[in-house]
Design a protein around this motif. Structure first.
Motif, PDB file in Angstrom:
ATOM      1  N   GLY A 290       0.813  -1.185   0.005  1.00  0.00           N
ATOM      2  CA  GLY A 290       0.036  -0.178   0.115  1.00  0.00           C
ATOM      3  C   GLY A 290       0.811   1.269  -0.025  1.00  0.00           C
ATOM      4  O   GLY A 290       2.101   1.049   0.595  1.00  0.00           O
TER       5      GLY A 290
ATOM      6  N   THR B 217      -4.625   5.809   1.988  1.00  0.00           N
ATOM      7  CA  THR B 217      -3.860   4.632   1.765  1.00  0.00           C
ATOM      8  C   THR B 217      -4.433   3.690   0.679  1.00  0.00           C
ATOM      9  O   THR B 217      -5.317   3.058   0.968  1.00  0.00           O
ATOM     10  CB  THR B 217      -3.185   3.740   2.876  1.00  0.00           C
TER      11      THR B 217
ATOM     12  N   LYS C 268      -4.269   0.634  -1.722  1.00  0.00           N
ATOM     13  CA  LYS C 268      -3.752  -0.705  -2.019  1.00  0.00           C
ATOM     14  C   LYS C 268      -4.632  -1.384  -3.122  1.00  0.00           C
ATOM     15  O   LYS C 268      -5.627  -0.584  -3.705  1.00  0.00           O
ATOM     16  CB  LYS C 268      -4.338  -1.577  -0.557  1.00  0.00           C
TER      17      LYS C 268
ATOM     18  N   SER D 184      -9.272   1.943  -0.444  1.00  0.00           N
ATOM     19  CA  SER D 184      -8.731   2.808   0.367  1.00  0.00           C
ATOM     20  C   SER D 184      -9.014   2.201   1.886  1.00  0.00           C
ATOM     21  O   SER D 184      -8.570   2.762   2.922  1.00  0.00           O
ATOM     22  CB  SER D 184      -9.555   4.234   0.639  1.00  0.00           C
TER      23      SER D 184
ATOM     24  N   GLY E 200      -8.211  -1.445   2.251  1.00  0.00           N
ATOM     25  CA  GLY E 200      -7.582  -2.715   2.068  1.00  0.00           C
ATOM     26  C   GLY E 200      -8.511  -4.080   1.867  1.00  0.00           C
ATOM     27  O   GLY E 200      -7.860  -5.180   1.791  1.00  0.00           O
TER      28      GLY E 200
END
Length: 343
Positions: A209, A284, A286, A313, A315
């Protein structure tokens, strides 16, 4: 006479209009270096002249998405300067590699118009072609954007929604001249997995990520000369946030997909894409992929693989839409593309 350009609004577009975009851009090795500084891009074909030459090319091309961003950026002042959102893509084809020293320009044709029911915005469809200095097309794609109206009393145009292919056939894909993966070096590429190792329906969690930084996304967007106000002007949106350029999310997700798809070397087709939810600095990103299809190609040692690339955003892996058919709030990007891989 006004000298400045406020950008086009929805009522300014005409069906069939052809727009030549300023200004041509010569790309160089610096383009590659900055692209690799902004994203964890490691595909060998775009990193090494020697690897590319061993694969039958004249040298290492500019990353396929970097070429896309350059052409896309040319169109922004004329197509999406006053856009609310970039809604989707279709019929994207990379027609020939772009090399350092090539000069790119862009031309778009308006192929669809539809005013929204609120009377304040409308959707514009354009087909954009990127050309090099020899007027050879290097890529072509359709995108549609939601654009503000300036004059709310302007009459709505006749609604025309273009009939677009939901998926490019393998025969639609342009294989670069000379491409040959029969002597492919899997050790240097970074992973041993070849075309035959992937199964339709297989889901790949790319594991890694990257947290989006405000400064980096603005550097990237300036690099592509994308001037859309939503990316820079914090007063342009009611929430005071700068919207991350969708291409930044695409490149980030594609770079993250190296972990598990290191040998999906070249993107050659874009079947569809949606920026499912807005992305802002601090999130973040991923990514995960699912194999949708596979096809043989006439090039020696080269297979085509169709992939769905999803950026999130939160995961999550393998989850795309809820029971209502709408994208889940953690989904940022849903991209359907064809790539070339050694068999």
């Amino acid at each position: 006479m006004a000298k400045t350009n406020p950008g086009r609004f929805f009522e300014d577009y005409r069906l069939g209009e052809v727009i030549e975009h300023a200004a041509p851009r010569t790309v160089g090795e610096g383009e590659r270096a900055l692209y690799h500084a902004l994203y964890p891009a490691r595909h060998a074909l775009y990193s090494s002249d020697v690897f590319a030459a061993q694969s039958g090319l004249e040298g290492s091309p500019i990353d396929d998405l970097a070429a896309f961003h350059v052409v896309f950026g040319k169109t922004v002042p004329d197509i999406s300067l006053n856009a609310v959102a970039n809604l989707g893509y279709a019929e994207g084809r990379w027609l020939r590699p772009v090399y350092p020293g090539d000069t790119l320009r862009a031309v778009s044709e308006v192929i669809g118009l539809k005013q929204n029911s609120n009377g304040k915005t409308g959707v514009v469809w354009v087909r954009t072609t990127g050309l090099n200095q020899m007027d050879e097309p290097v890529l072509s794609y359709v995108r549609w954007v939601m654009v503000r109206k300036s004059d709310l009393d302007a009459p709505a145009p006749d609604t025309v929604v273009p009939d677009l292919k939901s998926t490019l056939a393998a025969d639609d894909l342009a294989i670069p001249e000379g491409l040959d993966f029969s002597g492919y070096d899997f050790a240097l590429a970074g992973e041993p997995h070849r075309w035959g190792d992937y199964e339709v329906g297989e889901v790949i969690d790319h594991v890694d990520g990257v947290t989006i930084e405000e400064a980096e996304h603005m550097i990237a967007t300036r690099l592509w000369q994308n001037t859309a106000k939503v990316h820079f002007d914090a007063t342009f949106r009611p929430d005071g946030q700068r919207l991350i350029y969708g291409g930044h999310v695409i490149s980030m997700a594609r770079a993250l997909s190296f972990n598990g798809l290191a040998n999906a070397q070249m993107i050659v087709g874009l079947n569809g894409g949606a920026h499912a939810n807005p992305c802002f600095a601090g999130l973040t990103v991923k990514a995960w992929s699912v194999v949708l299809d596979k096809a043989e190609t006439p090039a020696p040692g080269v297979g085509a693989i169709r992939l769905r690339l999803v950026a999130t955003s939160d995961g999550s892996v393998g989850k795309l839409k809820g029971a209502d058919g709408k994208y889940l709030p953690g989904v940022l990007l849903d991209l359907d593309y064809w790539a070339l891989m050694p068999v």
